[in-house]
Design a protein around this motif. Structure first.
Motif, PDB file in Angstrom:
ATOM      1  N   SER A  67       0.818  -1.218   0.000  1.00 14.08           N
ATOM      2  CA  SER A  67       0.000   0.000   0.000  1.00 14.08           C
ATOM      3  C   SER A  67       0.853   1.269   0.000  1.00 14.08           C
ATOM      4  N   GLU A  68       2.134   1.130   0.365  1.00 11.98           N
ATOM      5  CA  GLU A  68       3.031   2.280   0.398  1.00 11.98           C
ATOM      6  C   GLU A  68       3.824   2.313  -0.905  1.00 11.98           C
ATOM      7  N   SER A  69       3.372   3.110  -1.846  1.00  7.28           N
ATOM      8  CA  SER A  69       4.023   3.155  -3.157  1.00  7.28           C
ATOM      9  C   SER A  69       5.470   3.636  -3.046  1.00  7.28           C
TER      10      SER A  69
ATOM     11  N   ILE B 152       4.639   0.214 -12.626  1.00  9.40           N
ATOM     12  CA  ILE B 152       4.142  -0.153 -11.282  1.00  9.40           C
ATOM     13  C   ILE B 152       5.102  -1.131 -10.597  1.00  9.40           C
TER      14      ILE B 152
ATOM     15  N   SER C 150       7.374  -0.216  -3.946  1.00  9.55           N
ATOM     16  CA  SER C 150       6.554  -1.387  -3.598  1.00  9.55           C
ATOM     17  C   SER C 150       6.443  -2.361  -4.770  1.00  9.55           C
TER      18      SER C 150
ATOM     19  N   GLN D 159       8.200   0.829  -8.714  1.00 10.53           N
ATOM     20  CA  GLN D 159       7.986   1.652  -7.529  1.00 10.53           C
ATOM     21  C   GLN D 159       8.767   1.016  -6.379  1.00 10.53           C
TER      22      GLN D 159
END
Length: 729
Positions: free
Chosen positions: A219-221, A511, A516, A514
């Protein structure tokens, strides 16, 4: 007698086989209209041609420059990162050498037969996955689209791993290696070791903090990791440049990308065998635990590994084989590539456990030194009597054998108090039992072992260059599984499609870079491919064995190969493989349903991994990945059944194949799927008015029989003849 009597007489002679050209040469000038109709046929001596839909010009289909190039392409696609970091892990986890037994059995039962099936349909129909399954049955055309979607999902995260390897490769030209020691932190008063690194290890810290700079949860990008973003861009540029000209460009690169990993593996094996403790690792690896082999999960994991090791269902196998000549011996190719894949896995396993055995000995030596110092302290404190220690023991230069002797004595004497002493047995087997796989093996365990190698930067460069080549070989097949079907179906330019595909994949792939991003790689790896690919391969098997007809398919193979395949394949395709695949599918669904969806997160404060469940949106994304991947199958089925799309133009289902020839036929002729008239509806057919069709059978071919979809198998040449009295027929 009618003017076509000469042709009719030849038709009645079973021993005479005519081509369409022979038939036309015997027509007289009154049949000019028939001759001018678009009949596309090639000469057996000429190169295989490919008929472009909607084009009046034959365009030559690309072909492999040599058989070796093709075999290397298939080997490069099937032999990938999983052979290096998944197979050794499964072998260790599931009974050591005993694991090879179920793996080999399942390779023979589902691996080789299904690999042979994909090679055969690609070579026979000469199209990508979309065209192949649309030809077999238009209602099952969604199988090909599903394969493309899965390939795209896999390509998204697989190239990220190549990006990671590129990063480590670029960092390997240093002495000492940057992950050799924990970094030092300076403050005003003094210098100390980075606490997070001290609590874990130098290689673990470098992987999670320096390379990935990972966040504490999905949830923490945390924003983009620019180092990895550049590496990912580089990886996609490499893939794009290699694939932009299709097999003309990627085929040449295969000579290096497919062969270089074997050079590195053999070099690593020779070097590792010269290291202290390597034999311990290999002995541990191949010590069979026969009782584990009886567990059902071992067979399920072996079947899954066979399935993914050969790249079944991706469409890459079909795409590569579609560029073969139709008389190529694809049965030999299937057996050869399957066993090359297996022996590569065994070779990689030997290398991995030789290196891990060396690493385990180093860790064990440190353990013995630390615990020997603890024993000396206990002796000085009086917690342990000096009398129980044998006189020949020298704690300043203690051997592993002497330490184990002291440990056993203390354990017996201090039976009740022993746990409070916190002594470690320091067994090599305990270290080797710590199963690691995937990124943990490649970027943590292996990198740590290489720091102890003489000339460690050289071996690090070689190792990560090998990973890059293994990854690229698989990526070429994966991208080919996307590009070839789309080019064949929609007739777009391959160069433009390749660039667009790579740009789109890079954009979505951001994505994964990132902070994460590693958690998303885990998600895609677990949920985007496994279940959809199993469904795809089950449907492929059913489509050939049931819809098309296993007997017809066997006859097609006989005509194509020049010999009848062993009946073993008949029974595998018709009975055994579907049952095994359905069992594997059910078992995988049960496992996904029972397992807790989540990922291993690196917690900075604890300097350790911790299992976390996916948030609600993450769980929804997992489900979406599986649904989207398999959604094309029901969509195409419904569209075809309900005739929701007007299929007035010729499509891939309207190509009838004869060995060495292609005849293009329009799919829009009501009630006459076999017409030779190209691109014209029935009302527009030039005179004369064609009536009954004559289907001439090749010598040695079975009795004429149509496939369930109305198409005809290899061995039949179809020609429309003007109506004539039945007495003349």
């Amino acid at each position: 007698m009618p003017k076509n009597s000469k042709v009719v007489k030849r038709e009645l002679d079973d021993d005479v086989i005519e081509s369409v050209k022979d038939l036309l040469s015997n027509e007289d000038s009154a049949d000019d209209a028939f001759k001018k109709s678009e009949l596309i046929v090639d000469d057996p001596e000429e190169k295989d041609i490919d008929v472009e839909k909607g084009s009046d010009v034959d365009r030559e289909r690309p072909a492999w420059n040599s058989k070796l190039q093709y075999i290397l392409a298939q080997v490069g696609f099937s032999v990938g990162l999983g052979n290096v970091w998944r197979f050794p892990y499964l072998c260790q986890k599931n009974g050591g050498g005993a694991y090879l037994v179920p793996y080999l059995i399942l390779l023979l039962v589902i691996g080789i037969p299904l690999f042979f099936l994909e090679l055969a349909v690609g070579q026979r129909i000469r199209r990508g996955s979309i065209g192949v399954w649309n030809y077999i049955s238009p209602k099952l055309g969604g199988i090909g689209f599903a394969s493309c979607v899965v390939c795209f999902f896999v390509a998204l995260y697989y190239n990220v791993i190549i990006g990671w390897s590129l990063f480590y490769f670029s960092q390997s030209f240093q002495q000492p290696l940057p992950w050799d020691q924990c970094p030092l932190v300076k403050n005003i008063s003094h210098t100390f070791v980075e606490p997070e690194c001290e609590r874990s290890s130098a290689t673990t810290y470098y992987w999670y903090r320096e390379a990935l700079n990972i966040s504490d949860s999905i949830s923490e990008s945390g924003g983009l990791n620019w180092k990895m973003t550049i590496c990912l861009l580089s990886a996609w540029v490499l893939v794009c440049l290699a694939m932009i000209k299709g097999i003309q460009s990627s085929g040449k690169i295969m000579y290096f990308s497919s062969l270089f990993p074997y050079v590195v593996l053999i070099c690593f094996l020779i070097r590792a065998l010269l290291l202290n403790g390597s034999i311990d690792g290999i002995r541990h690896m191949f010590t069979p635990k026969l009782e584990i082999m009886l567990e059902p999960k071992v067979w399920r994991e072996a079947a899954t590994q066979v399935f993914f090791a050969l790249g079944l269902g991706f469409g890459g196998v079909i795409a590569f084989s579609s560029y073969n000549k139709r008389d190529n011996n694809c049965h030999f190719d299937a057996v050869l590539v399957s066993f090359i894949n297996f022996f590569t896995s065994v070779l990689a396993t030997l290398v991995v456990f030789a290196v891990l055995g060396f690493k385990a000995n180093i860790v064990n030596e440190k353990c013995i030194i630390q615990n020997s110092e603890m024993v000396v302290k206990l002796l000085k404190m009086g917690s342990i009597s000096q009398d129980i220690v044998p006189h020949h023991i020298n704690f300043s230069a203690i051997t592993a054998q002497d330490y184990h002797l002291v440990y056993d004595i203390i354990e017996k004497v201090k039976e009740e108090e022993f746990p409070a002493l916190h002594l470690n047995p320091c067994q090599i087997e305990d270290e080797l039992d710590k199963a690691v796989q995937g990124t943990g093996l490649a970027f943590i365990a292996f990198t740590e072992a290489m720091t102890h190698f003489p000339a460690s930067p050289f071996w690090s460069v070689m190792f990560f260059l090998m990973l890059i080549n293994l990854g690229l070989g698989s990526m070429f097949g994966t991208i080919e599984g996307i590009i070839t079907p789309i080019v064949d179906t929609f007739k777009v330019r391959k160069e433009i499609l390749t660039v667009v595909c790579c740009l789109l994949a890079f954009s979505i792939g951001l994505i994964f870079v990132q902070r994460s991003g590693n958690y998303f790689v885990t998600m895609f790896d677990d949920y985007s491919a496994t279940l959809p690919l199993l469904i795809v391969v089950v449907l492929e098997n059913i489509a050939v064995s049931t819809i098309y007809g296993i007997d017809k398919f066997m006859e097609d193979l006989k005509d194509m190969l020049g010999f009848a395949p062993n009946r073993y394949y008949y029974y595998m395709w018709k009975y055994v493989s579907p049952l095994v695949l359905l069992s594997l599918l059910i078992a995988s669904m049960v496992q996904i349903g029972l397992s807790r969806p989540g990922y291993n997160a690196w917690i900075e404060d604890k300097a350790a991994e911790e299992f976390l469940s996916f948030p609600t949106w993450g769980l929804a994304l997992c489900i979406c990945l599986m649904v989207v991947a398999i959604l094309p199958v029901p969509i195409v089925f419904i569209v075809r059944c309900c005739n929701l799309i007007d299929d007035s133009s010729g499509n891939l289902a309207s190509v009838t194949y004869k060995r060495g020839r292609i005849i293009k036929e329009p799919s829009n002729l009501e009630g006459d799927d076999a017409s030779l008239i190209h691109g014209k509806i029935a009302s527009e057919v030039p005179s004369p008015n064609f009536g009954k069709n004559i289907y001439r059978k090749q010598s040695g071919s079975p009795t004429l029989d149509t496939a369930p979809n109305g198409r005809y198998g290899i061995g039949y040449l179809m020609a429309d003849m003007p109506d004539m009295p039945e007495s003349d027929l």
